[in-house]
Design a protein around this motif. Structure first.
Motif, PDB file in Angstrom:
ATOM      1  N   ASP A  20      59.335  66.374  93.275  1.00  0.00           N
ATOM      2  CA  ASP A  20      59.651  65.551  92.098  1.00  0.00           C
ATOM      3  C   ASP A  20      60.996  65.919  91.493  1.00  0.00           C
ATOM      4  O   ASP A  20      61.371  65.405  90.461  1.00  0.00           O
ATOM      5  CB  ASP A  20      58.543  65.676  91.044  1.00  0.00           C
ATOM      6  CG  ASP A  20      58.343  67.110  90.571  1.00  0.00           C
ATOM      7  OD1 ASP A  20      58.822  68.046  91.238  1.00  0.00           O
ATOM      8  OD2 ASP A  20      57.688  67.290  89.529  1.00  0.00           O
ATOM      9  N   HIS A  21      61.743  66.814  92.142  1.00  0.00           N
ATOM     10  CA  HIS A  21      63.090  67.177  91.706  1.00  0.00           C
ATOM     11  C   HIS A  21      63.089  67.621  90.243  1.00  0.00           C
ATOM     12  O   HIS A  21      63.611  66.942  89.370  1.00  0.00           O
ATOM     13  CB  HIS A  21      64.049  65.999  91.931  1.00  0.00           C
ATOM     14  CG  HIS A  21      64.000  65.491  93.339  1.00  0.00           C
ATOM     15  ND1 HIS A  21      63.070  64.565  93.749  1.00  0.00           N
ATOM     16  CD2 HIS A  21      64.733  65.812  94.423  1.00  0.00           C
ATOM     17  CE1 HIS A  21      63.265  64.320  95.042  1.00  0.00           C
ATOM     18  NE2 HIS A  21      64.264  65.066  95.471  1.00  0.00           N
ATOM     19  N   PRO A  22      62.485  68.776  89.961  1.00  0.00           N
ATOM     20  CA  PRO A  22      62.333  69.226  88.577  1.00  0.00           C
ATOM     21  C   PRO A  22      63.662  69.587  87.905  1.00  0.00           C
ATOM     22  O   PRO A  22      64.656  69.882  88.574  1.00  0.00           O
ATOM     23  CB  PRO A  22      61.441  70.465  88.695  1.00  0.00           C
ATOM     24  CG  PRO A  22      61.618  70.935  90.094  1.00  0.00           C
ATOM     25  CD  PRO A  22      61.917  69.720  90.919  1.00  0.00           C
ATOM     26  N   THR A  23      63.631  69.575  86.584  1.00  0.00           N
ATOM     27  CA  THR A  23      64.773  70.011  85.780  1.00  0.00           C
ATOM     28  C   THR A  23      64.746  71.533  85.680  1.00  0.00           C
ATOM     29  O   THR A  23      63.741  72.174  86.013  1.00  0.00           O
ATOM     30  CB  THR A  23      64.693  69.423  84.358  1.00  0.00           C
ATOM     31  OG1 THR A  23      63.534  69.967  83.710  1.00  0.00           O
ATOM     32  CG2 THR A  23      64.626  67.905  84.367  1.00  0.00           C
ATOM     33  N   TYR A  76      69.305  61.040 100.732  1.00  0.00           N
ATOM     34  CA  TYR A  76      69.607  60.179  99.598  1.00  0.00           C
ATOM     35  C   TYR A  76      68.493  60.209  98.564  1.00  0.00           C
ATOM     36  O   TYR A  76      67.345  60.504  98.880  1.00  0.00           O
ATOM     37  CB  TYR A  76      69.864  58.750 100.085  1.00  0.00           C
ATOM     38  CG  TYR A  76      71.037  58.708 101.035  1.00  0.00           C
ATOM     39  CD1 TYR A  76      72.343  58.757 100.560  1.00  0.00           C
ATOM     40  CD2 TYR A  76      70.832  58.679 102.409  1.00  0.00           C
ATOM     41  CE1 TYR A  76      73.427  58.750 101.431  1.00  0.00           C
ATOM     42  CE2 TYR A  76      71.907  58.677 103.285  1.00  0.00           C
ATOM     43  CZ  TYR A  76      73.192  58.717 102.797  1.00  0.00           C
ATOM     44  OH  TYR A  76      74.257  58.724 103.650  1.00  0.00           O
ATOM     45  N   HIS A  77      68.865  59.873  97.330  1.00  0.00           N
ATOM     46  CA  HIS A  77      67.918  59.899  96.216  1.00  0.00           C
ATOM     47  C   HIS A  77      67.886  58.559  95.497  1.00  0.00           C
ATOM     48  O   HIS A  77      68.881  57.845  95.446  1.00  0.00           O
ATOM     49  CB  HIS A  77      68.292  61.010  95.221  1.00  0.00           C
ATOM     50  CG  HIS A  77      68.130  62.365  95.801  1.00  0.00           C
ATOM     51  ND1 HIS A  77      69.185  63.103  96.284  1.00  0.00           N
ATOM     52  CD2 HIS A  77      67.015  63.117  96.010  1.00  0.00           C
ATOM     53  CE1 HIS A  77      68.736  64.243  96.758  1.00  0.00           C
ATOM     54  NE2 HIS A  77      67.435  64.286  96.601  1.00  0.00           N
ATOM     55  N   PHE A  78      66.709  58.262  94.967  1.00  0.00           N
ATOM     56  CA  PHE A  78      66.475  57.047  94.182  1.00  0.00           C
ATOM     57  C   PHE A  78      66.165  57.466  92.751  1.00  0.00           C
ATOM     58  O   PHE A  78      65.344  58.357  92.530  1.00  0.00           O
ATOM     59  CB  PHE A  78      65.287  56.273  94.769  1.00  0.00           C
ATOM     60  CG  PHE A  78      64.924  55.065  93.964  1.00  0.00           C
ATOM     61  CD1 PHE A  78      65.548  53.851  94.186  1.00  0.00           C
ATOM     62  CD2 PHE A  78      63.972  55.153  92.953  1.00  0.00           C
ATOM     63  CE1 PHE A  78      65.219  52.744  93.424  1.00  0.00           C
ATOM     64  CE2 PHE A  78      63.648  54.054  92.189  1.00  0.00           C
ATOM     65  CZ  PHE A  78      64.278  52.846  92.423  1.00  0.00           C
ATOM     66  N   ASP A  88      63.040  61.148  96.785  1.00  0.00           N
ATOM     67  CA  ASP A  88      63.756  61.134  98.054  1.00  0.00           C
ATOM     68  C   ASP A  88      63.647  59.738  98.628  1.00  0.00           C
ATOM     69  O   ASP A  88      62.594  59.094  98.548  1.00  0.00           O
ATOM     70  CB  ASP A  88      63.144  62.134  99.037  1.00  0.00           C
ATOM     71  CG  ASP A  88      63.435  63.573  98.662  1.00  0.00           C
ATOM     72  OD1 ASP A  88      64.467  63.830  98.009  1.00  0.00           O
ATOM     73  OD2 ASP A  88      62.633  64.450  99.035  1.00  0.00           O
ATOM     74  N   LEU A  89      64.730  59.269  99.203  1.00  0.00           N
ATOM     75  CA  LEU A  89      64.750  57.939  99.806  1.00  0.00           C
ATOM     76  C   LEU A  89      64.835  58.125 101.315  1.00  0.00           C
ATOM     77  O   LEU A  89      65.830  58.641 101.828  1.00  0.00           O
ATOM     78  CB  LEU A  89      65.950  57.158  99.273  1.00  0.00           C
ATOM     79  CG  LEU A  89      65.987  55.673  99.506  1.00  0.00           C
ATOM     80  CD1 LEU A  89      64.741  54.987  98.935  1.00  0.00           C
ATOM     81  CD2 LEU A  89      67.225  55.075  98.870  1.00  0.00           C
ATOM     82  N   GLU A  90      63.775  57.753 102.003  1.00  0.00           N
ATOM     83  CA  GLU A  90      63.745  57.871 103.453  1.00  0.00           C
ATOM     84  C   GLU A  90      64.500  56.686 104.044  1.00  0.00           C
ATOM     85  O   GLU A  90      64.104  55.541 103.885  1.00  0.00           O
ATOM     86  CB  GLU A  90      62.294  57.868 103.962  1.00  0.00           C
ATOM     87  CG  GLU A  90      61.439  58.990 103.408  1.00  0.00           C
ATOM     88  CD  GLU A  90      61.935  60.363 103.805  1.00  0.00           C
ATOM     89  OE1 GLU A  90      62.473  60.522 104.923  1.00  0.00           O
ATOM     90  OE2 GLU A  90      61.787  61.292 102.983  1.00  0.00           O
ATOM     91  N   MET A  91      65.625  56.985 104.688  1.00  0.00           N
ATOM     92  CA  MET A  91      66.435  55.920 105.284  1.00  0.00           C
ATOM     93  C   MET A  91      67.348  56.521 106.341  1.00  0.00           C
ATOM     94  O   MET A  91      67.551  57.729 106.369  1.00  0.00           O
ATOM     95  CB  MET A  91      67.263  55.208 104.207  1.00  0.00           C
ATOM     96  CG  MET A  91      68.201  56.121 103.436  1.00  0.00           C
ATOM     97  SD  MET A  91      69.158  55.289 102.159  1.00  0.00           S
ATOM     98  CE  MET A  91      70.463  54.566 103.127  1.00  0.00           C
ATOM     99  N   THR A 114      75.898  59.157  97.135  1.00  0.00           N
ATOM    100  CA  THR A 114      75.357  57.825  96.918  1.00  0.00           C
ATOM    101  C   THR A 114      73.991  57.945  96.266  1.00  0.00           C
ATOM    102  O   THR A 114      73.130  58.657  96.775  1.00  0.00           O
ATOM    103  CB  THR A 114      75.217  57.065  98.258  1.00  0.00           C
ATOM    104  OG1 THR A 114      76.486  57.051  98.900  1.00  0.00           O
ATOM    105  CG2 THR A 114      74.723  55.653  98.040  1.00  0.00           C
ATOM    106  N   HIS A 115      73.825  57.289  95.130  1.00  0.00           N
ATOM    107  CA  HIS A 115      72.530  57.239  94.457  1.00  0.00           C
ATOM    108  C   HIS A 115      72.064  55.795  94.430  1.00  0.00           C
ATOM    109  O   HIS A 115      72.854  54.880  94.216  1.00  0.00           O
ATOM    110  CB  HIS A 115      72.632  57.750  93.012  1.00  0.00           C
ATOM    111  CG  HIS A 115      72.921  59.209  92.922  1.00  0.00           C
ATOM    112  ND1 HIS A 115      73.526  59.774  91.837  1.00  0.00           N
ATOM    113  CD2 HIS A 115      72.668  60.234  93.776  1.00  0.00           C
ATOM    114  CE1 HIS A 115      73.652  61.068  92.020  1.00  0.00           C
ATOM    115  NE2 HIS A 115      73.141  61.368  93.195  1.00  0.00           N
ATOM    116  N   PHE A 116      70.798  55.608  94.637  1.00  0.00           N
ATOM    117  CA  PHE A 116      70.198  54.294  94.537  1.00  0.00           C
ATOM    118  C   PHE A 116      69.353  54.273  93.273  1.00  0.00           C
ATOM    119  O   PHE A 116      68.792  55.300  92.890  1.00  0.00           O
ATOM    120  CB  PHE A 116      69.329  54.017  95.772  1.00  0.00           C
ATOM    121  CG  PHE A 116      70.132  53.988  97.042  1.00  0.00           C
ATOM    122  CD1 PHE A 116      70.660  52.791  97.504  1.00  0.00           C
ATOM    123  CD2 PHE A 116      70.378  55.148  97.762  1.00  0.00           C
ATOM    124  CE1 PHE A 116      71.414  52.761  98.670  1.00  0.00           C
ATOM    125  CE2 PHE A 116      71.123  55.137  98.921  1.00  0.00           C
ATOM    126  CZ  PHE A 116      71.652  53.932  99.380  1.00  0.00           C
TER     127      PHE A 116
END
Length: 132
Positions: A20-23, A76-78, A88-91, A114-116
Motif C-alpha cells: 500500500d506504499h505507506p507514508t 509504474y504507480h497509479f 502498483d500498476l502491472e503493465m 511516469t505516474h498514472f
C-alpha cells in the motif's frame, strides 16, 4: 561501506511486506512497536538512505506526503484522485518513451518518471453504485 543498523533493517523488512506504499508516519508507527524509543527523524533519515542506495523507492506525490515502496525494481504507480491510495500498476515496460523524447531533444535523456492517476477500482465501484 554502510554500517549495519537493526532499525534500518527493520524498516526495510516492513516495507517489503507492504503493497500500500505507506507514508513515513505509517512506517514510524509500526517500527515503534519493535523500537519504542525510535524517533520520527530516525525513520525519515533511514527511509531517505534506503531510497538513495536503491533498496526501496521513494514515491513523491503532488497531493500528500511521500510514500515508500519496498520493491526497488522499476515499475509504474497509479494514484487515486479520490482516496489518495498509491497502487502498483502491472503493465509492460514503456522505456521506449526515452527514445521518443530524445528524438527532439539536444540533451541526454537518462530516464523518466511516469505516474498514472484516476479512480482506483474501489472508488470507481463506489461512483458507479452512487450513479445508479
Amino acid at each position: 561501506m554502510l554500517k549495519y543498523s537493526r532499525q534500518r533493517e527493520s524498516i526495510k523488512n516492513f516495507l517489503v511486506t507492504r503493497y500500500d506504499h505507506p507514508t513515513a508516519e505509517t512506517v514510524y508507527m509500526e517500527i515503534r512497536k519493535e523500537f519504542p524509543n525510535i524517533s520520527l527523524g530516525t525513520v525519515y533519515r533511514n527511509l531517505s538512505l534506503l531510497s538513495e542506495i536503491g533498496e526501496i523507492q521513494k514515491i513523491s506525490s503532488e497531493n500528500g506526503p511521500d510514500r515508500f515502496d519496498g520493491n526497488p525494481a522499476p515499475h509504474y504507480h497509479f494514484f487515486c484522485t479520490e482516496c489518495n491510495s498509491v497502487l502498483d500498476l502491472e503493465m509492460e515496460n514503456i522505456d521506449h518513451i526515452n527514445t521518443i523524447a530524445a528524438a527532439s531533444f539536444d540533451g541526454t535523456i537518462a530516464g523518466h518518471i511516469t505516474h498514472f492517476y484516476g479512480l482506483c477500482p474501489e472508488c470507481r465501484k463506489k461512483h458507479e453504485t452512487e450513479a445508479s
